[in-house]
Design a protein around this motif. Structure first.
Motif, short mmCIF file in Angstrom:
data_model
loop_
_atom_site.label_atom_id
_atom_site.label_comp_id
_atom_site.label_asym_id
_atom_site.label_seq_id
_atom_site.Cartn_x
_atom_site.Cartn_y
_atom_site.Cartn_z
N GLY A 186 -2.18 -5.32 -9.58
CA GLY A 186 -2.21 -4.20 -8.64
C GLY A 186 -3.34 -3.00 -9.23
N ALA A 187 -3.56 -2.18 -8.40
CA ALA A 187 -4.60 -1.24 -8.81
C ALA A 187 -4.07 0.25 -8.44
N LEU A 188 -4.35 1.22 -9.12
CA LEU A 188 -4.20 2.45 -8.80
C LEU A 188 -5.60 3.36 -8.36
N PHE A 189 -5.31 4.31 -7.57
CA PHE A 189 -6.71 4.80 -7.08
C PHE A 189 -6.11 6.46 -6.81
N ASP A 242 0.94 -1.22 -0.11
CA ASP A 242 -0.03 0.04 -0.11
C ASP A 242 0.68 1.21 0.24
N ILE A 243 1.21 2.00 -1.27
CA ILE A 243 1.84 3.13 -1.30
C ILE A 243 1.03 4.26 -1.59
N SER A 244 1.40 5.66 -1.25
CA SER A 244 0.58 6.63 -1.22
C SER A 244 1.39 8.01 -1.33
N ALA A 245 1.01 8.85 -2.01
CA ALA A 245 1.48 10.14 -1.86
C ALA A 245 0.21 11.24 -1.64
N TYR A 269 -2.02 -0.09 -4.88
CA TYR A 269 -2.01 -1.34 -3.97
C TYR A 269 -1.53 -2.66 -4.95
N GLY A 270 -1.05 -3.38 -4.33
CA GLY A 270 -0.57 -4.61 -5.32
C GLY A 270 -0.07 -5.74 -4.27
#
Length: 221
Positions: A115-118, A88-91, A160-161
């Motif tokens: 994986g997915a991008l939100f 779970d990686i975010s900015a 997420y991945g």
């Protein structure tokens, strides 16, 4: 008197650091993935990973706040294992009124199990196939990407991945309206979220406030 002056100095420096931050805030969380289900949608990936991150990290995994979305891996950032990892990686970043418009994003992942991008909680890209960008954005089947209009204010991009093996270094970048240069999220990227201090600044501020409280207690004890 000297202790009061020292506390005042620390507090002033902490508040100063909060006000002059110049970077988006990066969050990096990993968990043991175990048996990964077949992902049929971006929502499936999100639900699976968040189900894992709801519990504390076990040995070999962690929660971290890296300086940049660059070279991220469980081994590098957590000192952990190379296999069976959920990410779970975010900015969190800010768009000024002058920057409102069409933004592009690209994530170089190592999500061997999909994986997915939100962005701001909405799914913008998804792949259930093996993704390893290998340091290049040239193959669109090996990355997560999106282009959309963003209004002024704070925003969050989140990837997420899951990865079975072998935990390669990951990166996240953005292309602002009117620009031709891709910028990596992180130190001095110039899109600091408004009203949110950088992690180091927040830690200093809490330290200063804690010290002040301790000083008051001793004075009245």
């Amino acid at each position: 008197m000297k202790s009061r002056k020292l506390l005042a100095t620390v507090l002033t420096l902490s508040l100063g650091m909060v006000s002059v931050a110049h970077a988006s805030l990066i969050s990096f969380a990993t968990r043991a993935s175990g048996s990964v289900p077949a992902f049929l949608s971006a929502g499936d990936v999100k639900a699976y990973v968040e189900g894992l991150t709801a519990a504390p990290a076990s040995a070999g995994y962690c929660d971290a706040a890296p300086a940049a979305w660059n070279g991220l891996s469980n081994q590098t950032n957590c000192g952990g294992v190379a296999n069976n990892i959920a990410f779970d990686i975010s900015a969190t970043f800010s768009v000024s009124a002058a920057q409102a418009g069409t933004w592009s994003f690209r994530i170089g992942p190592d999500f061997g199990l999909g994986g997915a991008l939100f962005i701001d909680g909405a799914a913008v890209d998804f792949r259930a196939t093996d993704m390893w960008w290998s340091g290049s954005y040239g193959d669109p089947t090996q990355i997560l990407a999106a282009t959309l209009n963003l209004a002024a204010g704070n925003h969050v991009i989140r990837a997420y991945g899951a990865e079975a093996c072998c935990d390669g270094a990951q990166q996240g970048q953005y292309l602002a309206p009117g620009s031709t240069d891709w910028i990596t999220f992180g130190a001095d990227d110039g899109i600091t979220p408004r009203g949110l201090p950088e992690p180091a600044s927040a830690a200093l501020l809490l330290l200063a406030l804690g010290a002040m409280g301790a000083a008051r207690k001793r004075a009245h004890g």
